[in-house]
Design a protein around this motif. Structure first.
Motif, mmCIF file in Angstrom:
data_model
loop_
_atom_site.group_PDB
_atom_site.id
_atom_site.type_symbol
_atom_site.label_atom_id
_atom_site.label_comp_id
_atom_site.label_asym_id
_atom_site.label_seq_id
_atom_site.Cartn_x
_atom_site.Cartn_y
_atom_site.Cartn_z
ATOM 1 N N LEU A 1 0.934 -1.113 0.114
ATOM 2 C CA LEU A 1 -0.036 0.001 -0.071
ATOM 3 C C LEU A 1 0.904 1.355 0.065
ATOM 4 O O LEU A 1 0.607 2.091 -0.811
ATOM 5 C CB LEU A 1 -0.896 0.017 1.384
ATOM 6 C CG LEU A 1 -1.916 1.077 1.359
ATOM 7 C CD1 LEU A 1 -2.815 1.234 0.095
ATOM 8 C CD2 LEU A 1 -2.926 0.783 2.544
ATOM 9 N N HIS A 2 1.911 1.438 1.042
ATOM 10 C CA HIS A 2 2.728 2.460 0.913
ATOM 11 C C HIS A 2 3.412 2.811 -0.354
ATOM 12 O O HIS A 2 3.439 3.940 -1.019
ATOM 13 C CB HIS A 2 3.910 2.231 1.909
ATOM 14 C CG HIS A 2 4.918 3.132 2.056
ATOM 15 N ND1 HIS A 2 5.116 4.050 2.784
ATOM 16 C CD2 HIS A 2 6.055 3.365 0.990
ATOM 17 C CE1 HIS A 2 6.040 5.057 2.513
ATOM 18 N NE2 HIS A 2 6.663 4.542 1.563
ATOM 19 N N SER A 3 3.819 1.818 -1.197
ATOM 20 C CA SER A 3 4.599 1.758 -2.439
ATOM 21 C C SER A 3 3.487 2.359 -3.495
ATOM 22 O O SER A 3 3.900 3.166 -4.557
ATOM 23 C CB SER A 3 5.413 0.333 -2.789
ATOM 24 O OG SER A 3 6.322 0.204 -1.947
ATOM 25 N N LEU A 4 2.245 1.667 -3.328
ATOM 26 C CA LEU A 4 1.370 2.103 -4.658
ATOM 27 C C LEU A 4 1.105 3.671 -4.248
ATOM 28 O O LEU A 4 0.718 4.228 -5.147
ATOM 29 C CB LEU A 4 0.043 1.224 -4.368
ATOM 30 C CG LEU A 4 0.251 -0.267 -4.938
ATOM 31 C CD1 LEU A 4 -1.139 -0.813 -4.368
ATOM 32 C CD2 LEU A 4 0.336 -0.167 -6.512
ATOM 33 N N LEU A 5 1.098 3.977 -3.052
ATOM 34 C CA LEU A 5 0.533 5.615 -2.796
ATOM 35 C C LEU A 5 1.948 6.304 -3.193
ATOM 36 O O LEU A 5 1.724 7.603 -3.459
ATOM 37 C CB LEU A 5 0.199 5.878 -1.276
ATOM 38 C CG LEU A 5 -1.084 5.344 -1.156
ATOM 39 C CD1 LEU A 5 -1.314 5.172 0.489
ATOM 40 C CD2 LEU A 5 -2.262 5.781 -1.883
ATOM 41 N N ASP A 6 3.006 5.818 -2.999
ATOM 42 C CA ASP A 6 4.260 6.533 -3.009
ATOM 43 C C ASP A 6 4.458 6.689 -4.844
ATOM 44 O O ASP A 6 5.046 7.818 -5.063
ATOM 45 C CB ASP A 6 5.286 5.638 -2.780
ATOM 46 C CG ASP A 6 6.461 6.299 -1.756
ATOM 47 O OD1 ASP A 6 6.120 7.497 -1.211
ATOM 48 O OD2 ASP A 6 7.662 5.865 -1.687
ATOM 49 N N LEU A 7 4.243 5.776 -5.355
ATOM 50 C CA LEU A 7 4.513 5.546 -6.840
ATOM 51 C C LEU A 7 3.995 7.137 -7.668
ATOM 52 O O LEU A 7 4.926 7.273 -8.399
ATOM 53 C CB LEU A 7 3.548 4.609 -7.279
ATOM 54 C CG LEU A 7 3.586 4.132 -8.881
ATOM 55 C CD1 LEU A 7 5.287 3.601 -9.149
ATOM 56 C CD2 LEU A 7 2.928 3.084 -9.279
#
Length: 171
Positions: free
Chosen positions: A70-76
């Motif tokens: 989730l963090h990485s998807l929101l970071d992208l």
């Protein structure tokens, strides 16, 4: 979890007395640190962690890995110059977003404000549900920190202009 390498880098740089400007313009971009950061931001690797957690009935591993995804998807979508390789080690592609969560040249103040508002809304929603006074205290601390840092950065950027404008208007 995905940002752990950056916290380690920051602590290491403080111990070595590396100036902040050098840290974020040179050291951060060294292949060693980029590889560690990209490994921790890898959506495929974190997804494998979710699967292993489910198969081994480890709720902790599944939730930790799921939060990394989730963090990485929101970071992208909020990294411009400092984009991660979110599909590492399987692919080296970096999505260079037109917006940044921190860089004012790429709408950083707006993205940061949206992030703060989302965190505030989430913690206001969760606060009455959570029974732990410790966790409620963490919610308060996170919100104070988020708002304080945002205001500090905003004031630090705008304050010199306010003083210069006042001096110009006075003359």
């Amino acid at each position: 979890m995905p940002d752990v390498p950056m916290f380690v880098l920051y602590a290491w740089a403080k111990i070595r007395r590396i100036p902040a400007r050098q840290l974020w313009t040179e050291t951060y971009y060294l292949p060693f640190w980029q590889t560690w950061t990209d490994l921790f931001h890898s959506i495929p690797l974190a997804s494998v962690g979710v699967g292993v957690g489910i198969l081994c009935q480890s709720h902790t591993l599944a939730l930790l890995s799921g939060s990394a995804v989730l963090h990485s998807l929101l970071d992208l979508p909020v990294h411009h110059d400092d984009a991660h390789r979110h599909f590492f080690p399987f692919h080296h592609y970096r999505f260079i977003s037109p917006v940044s969560y921190w860089d004012p040249r790429h709408h950083g103040y707006i993205v940061a404000l949206v992030e703060i508002l989302l965190v505030l809304i989430a913690t206001l929603y969760l606060f009455p549900i959570v029974e732990s006074v410790f966790v409620q205290g963490l919610f308060i601390a996170v919100n104070v920190l988020y708002i304080g840092v945002y205001l500090l950065m905003f004031v630090r950027r705008r304050l010199p202009n306010l003083f210069c404008q006042a001096a110009l208007n006075r003359d």
